[in-house]
Motif scaffolding. Structure first.
Motif, PDB file in Angstrom:
ATOM      1  N   TYR A  30       0.829  -1.206   0.000  1.00 16.89           N
ATOM      2  CA  TYR A  30       0.000   0.000   0.000  1.00 16.89           C
ATOM      3  C   TYR A  30       0.869   1.264   0.000  1.00 16.89           C
ATOM      4  N   THR A  31       1.962   1.250   0.745  1.00 15.89           N
ATOM      5  CA  THR A  31       2.882   2.387   0.744  1.00 15.89           C
ATOM      6  C   THR A  31       3.451   2.617  -0.650  1.00 15.89           C
ATOM      7  N   GLU A  32       3.759   1.522  -1.362  1.00 12.35           N
ATOM      8  CA  GLU A  32       4.242   1.649  -2.736  1.00 12.35           C
ATOM      9  C   GLU A  32       3.190   2.325  -3.619  1.00 12.35           C
ATOM     10  N   PHE A  33       1.934   1.890  -3.471  1.00 15.73           N
ATOM     11  CA  PHE A  33       0.863   2.538  -4.241  1.00 15.73           C
ATOM     12  C   PHE A  33       0.748   4.014  -3.877  1.00 15.73           C
ATOM     13  N   TYR A  34       0.725   4.310  -2.591  1.00 13.53           N
ATOM     14  CA  TYR A  34       0.554   5.674  -2.086  1.00 13.53           C
ATOM     15  C   TYR A  34       1.625   6.600  -2.664  1.00 13.53           C
TER      16      TYR A  34
ATOM     17  N   LYS B  49      -3.515  14.892  -4.310  1.00 16.10           N
ATOM     18  CA  LYS B  49      -2.792  13.677  -3.931  1.00 16.10           C
ATOM     19  C   LYS B  49      -3.553  12.899  -2.857  1.00 16.10           C
ATOM     20  N   TRP B  50      -2.986  11.721  -2.543  1.00 14.73           N
ATOM     21  CA  TRP B  50      -3.515  10.911  -1.442  1.00 14.73           C
ATOM     22  C   TRP B  50      -2.977  11.483  -0.149  1.00 14.73           C
ATOM     23  N   GLY B  51      -3.810  11.628   0.836  1.00 12.18           N
ATOM     24  CA  GLY B  51      -3.369  12.153   2.131  1.00 12.18           C
ATOM     25  C   GLY B  51      -4.143  11.467   3.245  1.00 12.18           C
ATOM     26  N   GLN B  52      -3.916  11.712   4.408  1.00  9.82           N
ATOM     27  CA  GLN B  52      -2.871  12.487   5.056  1.00  9.82           C
ATOM     28  C   GLN B  52      -1.593  11.655   5.268  1.00  9.82           C
ATOM     29  N   ASN B  53      -1.740  10.349   5.264  1.00 13.55           N
ATOM     30  CA  ASN B  53      -0.599   9.471   5.505  1.00 13.55           C
ATOM     31  C   ASN B  53      -0.836   8.146   4.770  1.00 13.55           C
ATOM     32  N   ASP B  54       0.139   7.253   4.862  1.00 16.76           N
ATOM     33  CA  ASP B  54       0.028   5.969   4.162  1.00 16.76           C
ATOM     34  C   ASP B  54      -0.208   4.805   5.118  1.00 16.76           C
ATOM     35  N   ARG B  55      -0.675   5.090   6.324  1.00 19.75           N
ATOM     36  CA  ARG B  55      -0.807   4.043   7.344  1.00 19.75           C
ATOM     37  C   ARG B  55      -2.127   3.296   7.225  1.00 19.75           C
ATOM     38  N   LEU B  56      -2.051   1.973   7.279  1.00 20.46           N
ATOM     39  CA  LEU B  56      -3.241   1.129   7.382  1.00 20.46           C
ATOM     40  C   LEU B  56      -3.492   0.820   8.854  1.00 20.46           C
ATOM     41  N   SER B  57      -4.752   0.885   9.271  1.00 17.94           N
ATOM     42  CA  SER B  57      -5.048   0.768  10.702  1.00 17.94           C
ATOM     43  C   SER B  57      -5.798  -0.501  11.081  1.00 17.94           C
ATOM     44  N   ALA B  58      -6.353  -1.229  10.114  1.00 15.17           N
ATOM     45  CA  ALA B  58      -7.101  -2.457  10.423  1.00 15.17           C
ATOM     46  C   ALA B  58      -6.922  -3.449   9.279  1.00 15.17           C
ATOM     47  N   PHE B  59      -6.788  -4.724   9.658  1.00 18.22           N
ATOM     48  CA  PHE B  59      -6.546  -5.782   8.681  1.00 18.22           C
ATOM     49  C   PHE B  59      -7.455  -6.971   8.972  1.00 18.22           C
ATOM     50  N   TRP B  60      -7.904  -7.618   7.912  1.00 16.87           N
ATOM     51  CA  TRP B  60      -8.643  -8.881   8.004  1.00 16.87           C
ATOM     52  C   TRP B  60      -7.965  -9.854   7.035  1.00 16.87           C
ATOM     53  N   ILE B  61      -7.525 -10.993   7.533  1.00 17.31           N
ATOM     54  CA  ILE B  61      -6.736 -11.922   6.710  1.00 17.31           C
ATOM     55  C   ILE B  61      -7.271 -13.336   6.908  1.00 17.31           C
ATOM     56  N   ARG B  62      -7.425 -14.070   5.798  1.00 16.38           N
ATOM     57  CA  ARG B  62      -7.908 -15.446   5.880  1.00 16.38           C
ATOM     58  C   ARG B  62      -7.491 -16.201   4.618  1.00 16.38           C
ATOM     59  N   TYR B  63      -7.707 -17.517   4.661  1.00 15.91           N
ATOM     60  CA  TYR B  63      -7.436 -18.335   3.486  1.00 15.91           C
ATOM     61  C   TYR B  63      -8.611 -18.290   2.518  1.00 15.91           C
ATOM     62  N   LYS B  64      -8.269 -18.292   1.236  1.00 11.99           N
ATOM     63  CA  LYS B  64      -9.233 -18.487   0.160  1.00 11.99           C
ATOM     64  C   LYS B  64      -8.682 -19.625  -0.684  1.00 11.99           C
ATOM     65  N   GLY B  65      -9.143 -20.849  -0.416  1.00  9.75           N
ATOM     66  CA  GLY B  65      -8.512 -22.020  -1.013  1.00  9.75           C
ATOM     67  C   GLY B  65      -7.119 -22.170  -0.433  1.00  9.75           C
ATOM     68  N   SER B  66      -6.121 -22.230  -1.288  1.00 13.12           N
ATOM     69  CA  SER B  66      -4.740 -22.361  -0.822  1.00 13.12           C
ATOM     70  C   SER B  66      -4.031 -21.007  -0.727  1.00 13.12           C
ATOM     71  N   LYS B  67      -4.714 -19.930  -1.132  1.00 13.07           N
ATOM     72  CA  LYS B  67      -4.109 -18.598  -1.113  1.00 13.07           C
ATOM     73  C   LYS B  67      -4.646 -17.784   0.060  1.00 13.07           C
ATOM     74  N   LEU B  68      -3.921 -16.730   0.390  1.00 11.72           N
ATOM     75  CA  LEU B  68      -4.382 -15.785   1.398  1.00 11.72           C
ATOM     76  C   LEU B  68      -5.064 -14.605   0.723  1.00 11.72           C
ATOM     77  N   GLU B  69      -6.145 -14.148   1.334  1.00 15.92           N
ATOM     78  CA  GLU B  69      -6.803 -12.919   0.909  1.00 15.92           C
ATOM     79  C   GLU B  69      -6.887 -11.998   2.113  1.00 15.92           C
TER      80      GLU B  69
ATOM     81  N   ASN C 181      -7.116   7.474   5.549  1.00 15.90           N
ATOM     82  CA  ASN C 181      -6.531   8.405   4.578  1.00 15.90           C
ATOM     83  C   ASN C 181      -7.312   8.240   3.284  1.00 15.90           C
ATOM     84  N   CYS C 182      -7.137   9.149   2.322  1.00 16.07           N
ATOM     85  CA  CYS C 182      -7.939   9.062   1.101  1.00 16.07           C
ATOM     86  C   CYS C 182      -7.411  10.008   0.042  1.00 16.07           C
TER      87      CYS C 182
END
Length: 220
Positions: free
Chosen positions: A69-73, A131-151, A158-159
């Motif tokens: 995400y920082t790379e995108f930002y 530009k995108w602002g105010q910062n590049d920080r992500l504050s919440a994550f949800w992670i799980r398996y989708k088949g054999s991959k992670l999603e 920020n926005c």
């Protein structure tokens, strides 16, 4: 005397005949060799071992998602369309921004439309140079398996065109070779959070994408 001899001969002859018969019968009744015993076991054959999915290393995955995400930002704010594309799964990307009151820019689907959308933001009347602002920080994550991959889903406070806090919604998939890539991204400015925000309203990508925020998948 002669009669006795004759009788004795007859007796011996009879005994001989009987002995031959007994020996013959005994030979016929000898047991045949035993046949090999066939297995009648009903035990199931060993089942193939199914590889189990390794446990999720939440700290490592959160860091990797933050990095992409920082790379995108940075790429977006440098107006570098090629670098932006490298952070996306460009074959499946969905991209949107909501900054005008109650008039969201429709979600663009596929790289050609997404590229046109982004270039339009960079050069458009009223949006040029934003530009995108105010910062590049992500504050919440949800992670799980989708088949054999992670999603994963993630939210940053920020926005785009974000002189004040808003929300960025992300949906990502982890490729075994290329790592995490952004598949869906939507940006909501603060004045639109009551309608389209995750915490106050309803995230657009929940209806039109794969964005998920289920409690059991919340990363610690």
């Amino acid at each position: 005397m002669q009669l006795r001899l004759t009788w004795l001969v007859l007796v011996l002859f009879a005994v001989g005949i009987m002995s031959i018969g007994i020996v013959g019968c005994g030979t016929d009744e000898e047991e045949a060799p035993e046949k090999p015993t066939e297995s009648t076991s009903t035990e199931p054959a060993d089942e193939p071992v199914v590889a189990s999915r390794p446990p999720i290393d939440f700290d490592a995955e959160k860091q990797a998602i933050q990095e992409i995400y920082t790379e995108f930002y940075n790429a977006f704010n440098d107006f570098d369309i090629k670098a932006v594309q490298e952070t996306f799964d460009s074959a499946n990307i969905i991209f949107g921004t909501i900054f005008a009151g109650n008039e969201p820019v429709p979600l663009a689907v596929g790289w050609n439309d997404v590229k046109t959308n982004i270039l339009g933001l960079w050069e458009g009347i009223g949006t040029k140079g934003n530009k995108w602002g105010q910062n590049d920080r992500l504050s919440a994550f949800w992670i799980r398996y989708k088949g054999s991959k992670l999603e994963a889903s993630a939210i940053g406070i920020n926005c785009y065109k974000g002189s004040f806090p808003g929300e960025t919604h992300l949906y990502l998939l982890k490729d075994p070779k290329d790592g995490w890539k952004i598949h869906e991204l939507d940006s909501i400015t603060e004045n639109n959070l009551g309608i389209f925000g995750h915490y106050k309203g309803k995230a657009r990508l929940k209806d039109e994408g794969n964005f998920f925020t289920t409690d059991e998948d919340k990363a610690p």
